[in-house]
Design a protein around this motif. Structure first.
Motif, PDB file in Angstrom:
ATOM      1  N   SER A   1      -6.895  -8.234   8.888  1.00  0.00           N
ATOM      2  CA  SER A   1      -5.517  -7.737   8.909  1.00  0.00           C
ATOM      3  C   SER A   1      -4.865  -7.692   7.521  1.00  0.00           C
ATOM      4  O   SER A   1      -4.189  -6.716   7.179  1.00  0.00           O
ATOM      5  N   ALA A   2      -5.065  -8.736   6.717  1.00  0.00           N
ATOM      6  CA  ALA A   2      -4.392  -8.784   5.413  1.00  0.00           C
ATOM      7  C   ALA A   2      -4.873  -7.666   4.502  1.00  0.00           C
ATOM      8  O   ALA A   2      -4.069  -6.929   3.905  1.00  0.00           O
ATOM      9  N   THR A   3      -6.179  -7.503   4.402  1.00  0.00           N
ATOM     10  CA  THR A   3      -6.702  -6.454   3.517  1.00  0.00           C
ATOM     11  C   THR A   3      -6.388  -5.069   4.068  1.00  0.00           C
ATOM     12  O   THR A   3      -6.059  -4.151   3.314  1.00  0.00           O
ATOM     13  N   LEU A   4      -6.466  -4.965   5.397  1.00  0.00           N
ATOM     14  CA  LEU A   4      -6.186  -3.652   5.994  1.00  0.00           C
ATOM     15  C   LEU A   4      -4.733  -3.259   5.770  1.00  0.00           C
ATOM     16  O   LEU A   4      -4.433  -2.116   5.422  1.00  0.00           O
ATOM     17  N   LYS A   5      -3.842  -4.214   5.974  1.00  0.00           N
ATOM     18  CA  LYS A   5      -2.425  -3.914   5.789  1.00  0.00           C
ATOM     19  C   LYS A   5      -2.148  -3.482   4.345  1.00  0.00           C
ATOM     20  O   LYS A   5      -1.419  -2.504   4.098  1.00  0.00           O
ATOM     21  N   ALA A   6      -2.757  -4.219   3.402  1.00  0.00           N
ATOM     22  CA  ALA A   6      -2.561  -3.876   1.988  1.00  0.00           C
ATOM     23  C   ALA A   6      -3.074  -2.465   1.696  1.00  0.00           C
ATOM     24  O   ALA A   6      -2.438  -1.683   0.970  1.00  0.00           O
ATOM     25  N   GLU A   7      -4.212  -2.161   2.299  1.00  0.00           N
ATOM     26  CA  GLU A   7      -4.801  -0.834   2.100  1.00  0.00           C
ATOM     27  C   GLU A   7      -3.907   0.261   2.706  1.00  0.00           C
ATOM     28  O   GLU A   7      -3.671   1.315   2.096  1.00  0.00           O
ATOM     29  N   MET A   8      -3.388  -0.010   3.909  1.00  0.00           N
ATOM     30  CA  MET A   8      -2.501   0.972   4.548  1.00  0.00           C
ATOM     31  C   MET A   8      -1.258   1.195   3.696  1.00  0.00           C
ATOM     32  O   MET A   8      -0.802   2.329   3.514  1.00  0.00           O
ATOM     33  N   LEU A   9      -0.733   0.076   3.185  1.00  0.00           N
ATOM     34  CA  LEU A   9       0.489   0.191   2.378  1.00  0.00           C
ATOM     35  C   LEU A   9       0.235   0.954   1.078  1.00  0.00           C
ATOM     36  O   LEU A   9       1.123   1.624   0.553  1.00  0.00           O
ATOM     37  N   SER A  10      -1.013   0.863   0.579  1.00  0.00           N
ATOM     38  CA  SER A  10      -1.298   1.595  -0.660  1.00  0.00           C
ATOM     39  C   SER A  10      -1.245   3.108  -0.426  1.00  0.00           C
ATOM     40  O   SER A  10      -1.040   3.878  -1.351  1.00  0.00           O
ATOM     41  N   TYR A  11      -1.467   3.521   0.785  1.00  0.00           N
ATOM     42  CA  TYR A  11      -1.328   4.953   1.116  1.00  0.00           C
ATOM     43  C   TYR A  11       0.114   5.282   1.512  1.00  0.00           C
ATOM     44  O   TYR A  11       0.612   6.356   1.216  1.00  0.00           O
ATOM     45  N   PHE A  12       0.751   4.328   2.213  1.00  0.00           N
ATOM     46  CA  PHE A  12       2.123   4.601   2.679  1.00  0.00           C
ATOM     47  C   PHE A  12       3.126   4.508   1.525  1.00  0.00           C
ATOM     48  O   PHE A  12       3.972   5.380   1.340  1.00  0.00           O
ATOM     49  N   SER A  13       3.015   3.403   0.777  1.00  0.00           N
ATOM     50  CA  SER A  13       4.028   3.156  -0.263  1.00  0.00           C
ATOM     51  C   SER A  13       3.580   3.610  -1.647  1.00  0.00           C
ATOM     52  O   SER A  13       4.367   3.613  -2.593  1.00  0.00           O
ATOM     53  N   GLY A  14       2.314   3.955  -1.793  1.00  0.00           N
ATOM     54  CA  GLY A  14       1.813   4.438  -3.068  1.00  0.00           C
ATOM     55  C   GLY A  14       0.998   3.394  -3.807  1.00  0.00           C
ATOM     56  O   GLY A  14       1.068   2.197  -3.500  1.00  0.00           O
ATOM     57  N   SER A  15       0.208   3.883  -4.781  1.00  0.00           N
ATOM     58  CA  SER A  15      -0.668   2.978  -5.513  1.00  0.00           C
ATOM     59  C   SER A  15      -0.875   3.514  -6.923  1.00  0.00           C
ATOM     60  O   SER A  15      -0.811   4.727  -7.161  1.00  0.00           O
ATOM     61  N   ASP A  16      -1.136   2.581  -7.843  1.00  0.00           N
ATOM     62  CA  ASP A  16      -1.430   3.007  -9.217  1.00  0.00           C
ATOM     63  C   ASP A  16      -2.844   3.574  -9.301  1.00  0.00           C
ATOM     64  O   ASP A  16      -3.180   4.319 -10.217  1.00  0.00           O
ATOM     65  N   LYS A  17      -3.658   3.155  -8.325  1.00  0.00           N
ATOM     66  CA  LYS A  17      -5.068   3.576  -8.383  1.00  0.00           C
ATOM     67  C   LYS A  17      -5.241   4.985  -7.818  1.00  0.00           C
ATOM     68  O   LYS A  17      -4.427   5.439  -7.015  1.00  0.00           O
ATOM     69  N   ASN A  18      -6.309   5.594  -8.216  1.00  0.00           N
ATOM     70  CA  ASN A  18      -6.655   6.906  -7.664  1.00  0.00           C
ATOM     71  C   ASN A  18      -7.383   6.674  -6.343  1.00  0.00           C
ATOM     72  O   ASN A  18      -8.564   6.350  -6.320  1.00  0.00           O
ATOM     73  N   LYS A  19      -6.675   6.831  -5.238  1.00  0.00           N
ATOM     74  CA  LYS A  19      -7.244   6.491  -3.940  1.00  0.00           C
ATOM     75  C   LYS A  19      -8.169   7.590  -3.432  1.00  0.00           C
ATOM     76  O   LYS A  19      -7.962   8.775  -3.693  1.00  0.00           O
ATOM     77  N   ALA A  20      -9.115   7.150  -2.645  1.00  0.00           N
ATOM     78  CA  ALA A  20     -10.041   8.109  -2.020  1.00  0.00           C
ATOM     79  C   ALA A  20      -9.328   8.830  -0.881  1.00  0.00           C
ATOM     80  O   ALA A  20      -8.460   8.264  -0.216  1.00  0.00           O
ATOM     81  N   ILE A  21      -9.730  10.052  -0.670  1.00  0.00           N
ATOM     82  CA  ILE A  21      -9.213  10.793   0.488  1.00  0.00           C
ATOM     83  C   ILE A  21     -10.056  10.384   1.697  1.00  0.00           C
ATOM     84  O   ILE A  21     -11.266  10.609   1.737  1.00  0.00           O
ATOM     85  N   LEU A  22      -9.411   9.765   2.672  1.00  0.00           N
ATOM     86  CA  LEU A  22     -10.141   9.333   3.869  1.00  0.00           C
ATOM     87  C   LEU A  22     -10.146  10.438   4.931  1.00  0.00           C
ATOM     88  O   LEU A  22     -10.993  10.468   5.806  1.00  0.00           O
ATOM     89  N   ALA A  23      -9.162  11.293   4.851  1.00  0.00           N
ATOM     90  CA  ALA A  23      -9.094  12.446   5.752  1.00  0.00           C
ATOM     91  C   ALA A  23      -8.120  13.452   5.136  1.00  0.00           C
ATOM     92  O   ALA A  23      -7.102  13.040   4.566  1.00  0.00           O
ATOM     93  N   PRO A  24      -8.426  14.734   5.192  1.00  0.00           N
ATOM     94  CA  PRO A  24      -9.641  15.329   5.764  1.00  0.00           C
ATOM     95  C   PRO A  24     -10.809  15.296   4.773  1.00  0.00           C
ATOM     96  O   PRO A  24     -10.602  15.523   3.567  1.00  0.00           O
TER      97      PRO A  24
END
Lengths: 470, 338
Positions: free
Chosen positions: A77-100
């Protein structure tokens, strides 16, 4: 002989000319490129269209939906939530496109978000007014964060006990609270005013587009339609969103689908979906797309001058078409999934039903129903009494297997189910939801219409006027 | 609206298999009449022909009024029918209400055999329609206010298939509402119980049972061709002769044979009268009833009659009140001396 050759070449010419004209004409209906009209622009760009930030947000939304289904019941849950928030709230990192992502022959050009646009998030563009459809009297963003929190502790995104399917809830809510809300309540609303982002100045210094050009483009970006939508059928647009129709998507023939212009995302996908199903009497996709296209052409035709009041009122008329049709699409979705949930309840009650399986489908459909009903409440219009009625009918949560349903949420975010309702009663409420969508939004596609059979039989029996007497 | 459209609208019943006067049913009724007269009654073909196309019937004063009413009533119907509650509104209301009980759930029998369900629906629709027609018709005769309207139909002194349209518009409205209620109830209960497998067996778009009713010469009910069935069959289906007897001026025939297609309702509720082959029947209201005579009468007289009925009843009520009251009335003009 020569005469024959001449005759055939004339025939061939007569055939080829219209085909080439149609081909050339096809390009002219594409949303971009549009010429640079900004007066005094000295850069080297020759296209003033830009909405990659909105495409990035569609991708963030699609990726977030994937993550919302990846919970393992608490351990991650902790890592997943952080990961979700990095897509919802934004991230400094260049995130992978999970879909599409690429699916078979449907090859997608971009693999990371920064290839589309960097530094974007969903949260900053998320509806933040009151959201009475959700327990706890929260604002829009709080509701989204609450959902993300719950999704992170759920098993594969599903909270069976309370009847929530988080990927569906988050996704459908976001489609309204971000895309619809930003388009109709921001870009196509106050930003069309004369004193905001005028057409005789760049949107930002150094940009090749004017204020109004970019405002309109951003509004278009949120709709999620491919630039060449005017040359697509609803079936083709649907096939693109489903990553099945490479031929229709790859309009420039480079062998890959460019997410920035060739892909069909959520809002446009649903517009197409209702056009090709139900009564097949609607043309949401083309009507909305045409309004966007005509609006953009109107701005382009001003050639970098301030828009006159007449031009702006024309533009607002296009914006109004977009808003009303988009709202109808959301209402069609509420109509459809109310019908789905109704049918699921029937299935669950069948003697030989696999209740667990049917319940899973019911929770998924209810999530779509609820998500879309919340999307509908995230627009510019205050739906007032209609929203209250709709929320009362749909409830905070679906009627679950023990007939209880969510009535409140605790301060720690847990749900309380303190009331019960019979399946029959809840089905009646779902029927009323469908009726509400007909009465208030004049939905016409009406997929899963639970009253359609009544109407079909009544029509078969004929009208009762002039009934024979004896 | 173009004139041709109006004209088509007026005559559309002749080409609509849902209507009794559809040309196909009229043609078949004609064939049945010939067969009956030639094969059963042993009339010569020429005699049969003369009897069927009897000018005295088709061009009688009564028949000519029927033809005029046909057109005027169509106009009324076009104006009024959009205002009436529809079967779909009633069906939707009942369908909603059925969710308030918990004995049967929506779609509970959706896995039933489709053939059975479709047959059951077609039969139920026919029976519900016929049953409600019987009762409304009975009430039209038994309740003075309704009889005032229904007298228009019974004032026909010769009968042709067009006499089916010789009705006061108020009666047309009541029959329309009856149809809406019957259809609304049956449609909603079937969809609730059986889901989307419910369908109707049709021929040329008409409920198969209604189609057979019309095929069996339903137009001959309003005619001078008196076809009776075997006695046992006249307990099940109303023969043309039985309905003609319903139009008889003879007192012993009054308030008999209210049924439309089925005779079982009359049999069950004591209003059945079998046909009488040897008896000549005079159609109409007779000397004791004052019926409408002119076109204007057809529309106005029922209201005058109703006014008379109400006035009489108000007098009766006042009389009753004054008799039972100890208080001094506002006026003792009609009351007993106190």
């Amino acid at each position: 002989m020569l005469k024959n050759i001449l005759k055939y070449s004339t025939i061939m010419g007569a055939l080829v000319l219209p085909i080439s004209l149609v081909h050339a004409g096809g390009h002219s209906t594409s949303y971009g490129p549009f010429p640079v009209t900004l007066q005094g622009y000295s850069g080297d760009k020759d296209n003033s269209v830009s909405y990659s930030g909105q495409v990035a947000r569609h991708v963030l939304h699609d990726s977030l939906k994937v993550l919302a289904g990846r919970g393992d019941g608490g351990a991650n849950s902790a890592t997943l939530k952080a990961e979700m928030l990095s897509y919802f709230s934004g991230s400094d990192k260049n995130k992978a496109i999970l879909a599409p992502v690429t699916k078979g022959a449907f090859v997608i050009k971009q693999g990371t978000l920064n290839e589309i646009s960097s530094g974007k998030n969903i949260e900053g563009k998320f509806y933040n007014g009151a959201m009475m459809a959700w327990p706890g009297s929260m604002k829009g963003r709080e509701v989204a964060l609450h959902m993300i929190d719950r999704a992170s502790i759920a098993n594969k995104g599903v909270d069976a006990e309370n009847g929530y399917n988080w990927p569906q809830l988050i996704s459908k809510f976001t489609m309204g609270a971000m895309a619809y809300s930003q388009a109709v309540d921001n870009y196509l609303d106050e930003k069309l005013e004369a004193n905001t982002k005028p057409n005789n100045k760049p949107y930002k210094d150094g940009k090749p587009y004017t204020g109004k050009e970019h405002v309109w483009d951003e509004g278009f970006g949120y709709f999620g339609a491919a630039a060449h939508t005017l040359s697509l059928t609803a079936d083709q647009a649907y096939g693109i969103a489903k990553r099945k129709d490479m031929a229709s998507a790859d309009v420039n023939g480079d062998g890959v689908v460019d997410l920035k212009s060739e892909m069909v995302f959520g809002p446009a996908y649903y517009a197409a979906a209702f056009d090709r199903s139900g009564t097949k009497s609607t043309s949401y996709l083309q009507t909305i797309m045409q309004a966007y296209f005509d609006g953009r052409q109107l701005i382009t035709s001003a050639k970098g001058a301030v828009l006159t009041n007449a031009q702006r009122s024309s533009l607002k008329a296009h914006a109004s078409t977009i808003e009303s049709k988009w709202e109808q699409v959301l209402a069609e979705a509420v109509f459809k999934y109310a019908g789905s949930a109704y049918k699921d309840i029937n299935k669950m009650q069948e003697d030989d039903a696999d209740v667990a399986k049917e319940y899973k489908g019911y929770v998924k459909h209810w999530g779509e129903l609820k998500g879309f009903s919340m999307a509908l409440q995230s627009g510019r219009n205050n739906l007032g009494e209609t929203a209250g009625t709709m929320n009362d009918l749909i409830l905070f949560g679906p009627v679950t297997l023990d007939n209880s349903y969510v009535t409140d949420v605790t301060s720690s975010g847990d749900f309380k189910r303190e009331k019960r309702m019979t399946w029959n009663d809840y089905q009646l409420q779902l029927l009323k939801v469908q009726q509400l969508m007909v009465d208030k939004f004049s939905v016409a596609s009406r997929v899963n219409d639970q009253l359609a059979d009544l109407g079909a039989l009544a029509e078969m029996l004929g009208d009762q006027s002039n009934a024979e007497t004896d | 609206m173009e004139y041709t459209e109006i004209f088509n609208d007026f005559l559309s019943d002749f080409i609509d298999p849902k209507k009794r006067i559809f040309v196909g049913y009229l043609g078949l009724s004609l064939i049945i009449a010939y067969v009956w007269l030639v094969a059963v009654r042993r009339s010569a073909l020429k005699t049969a022909h003369a009897q069927i196309f009897n000018h005295k019937v088709f061009f009688s004063k009564s028949a000519r009024i029927d033809y005029k009413l046909f057109f005027i009533n169509r106009a009324f119907s076009l104006l009024v029918s959009p205002l009436l509650i529809t079967q779909i509104a009633i069906a939707t209301f009942i369908f909603y209400e059925l969710h308030r009980q918990n004995i049967v759930h929506s779609g509970q029998f959706s896995d039933a055999n489709k053939t059975f369900v479709v047959a059951l629906f077609s039969l139920s629709m026919f029976i519900a329609d016929d049953f409600t027609k019987y009762f409304l018709h009975r009430w039209m005769h038994r309740w003075p206010v309704l009889w005032a309207f229904h007298k228009v139909h019974h004032s026909a002194e010769t009968m042709t298939p067009i006499t089916v349209y010789r009705v006061h518009p108020a009666e047309g409205i009541l029959y329309g509402l009856r149809s809406a209620v019957a259809q609304g109830i049956v449609i909603s209960t079937f969809i609730f119980a059986f889901g989307n497998i419910v369908d109707l067996y049709t021929i040329v778009g008409v409920n198969i049972l209604v189609f057979f009713f019309h095929m069996a010469g339903s137009n001959l009910r309003h005619s001078h061709i008196s076809i009776g069935y075997w006695k046992f069959l006249e307990h099940v289906f109303i023969s043309p002769a039985q309905h003609q007897l319903h139009h008889s001026v003879a007192e012993e025939h009054h308030d008999k044979n209210f049924g439309a297609a089925l005779a079982i309702w009359d049999w069950l509720f004591g209003s059945l009268h079998l046909s009488e082959a040897e008896k000549d029947i005079t159609y109409g209201l007779g000397l004791t009833e004052s019926g409408p005579k002119t076109i204007g009468d057809m529309y106005i007289k029922p209201f005058l009659d109703i006014y008379g009925i109400l006035t009489l009843n108000i007098k009766k009520v006042r009389k009753l009140l004054f008799l039972s009251s100890n208080e001094k009335p506002f006026s003792n003009r009609f009351g007993p001396k106190l």
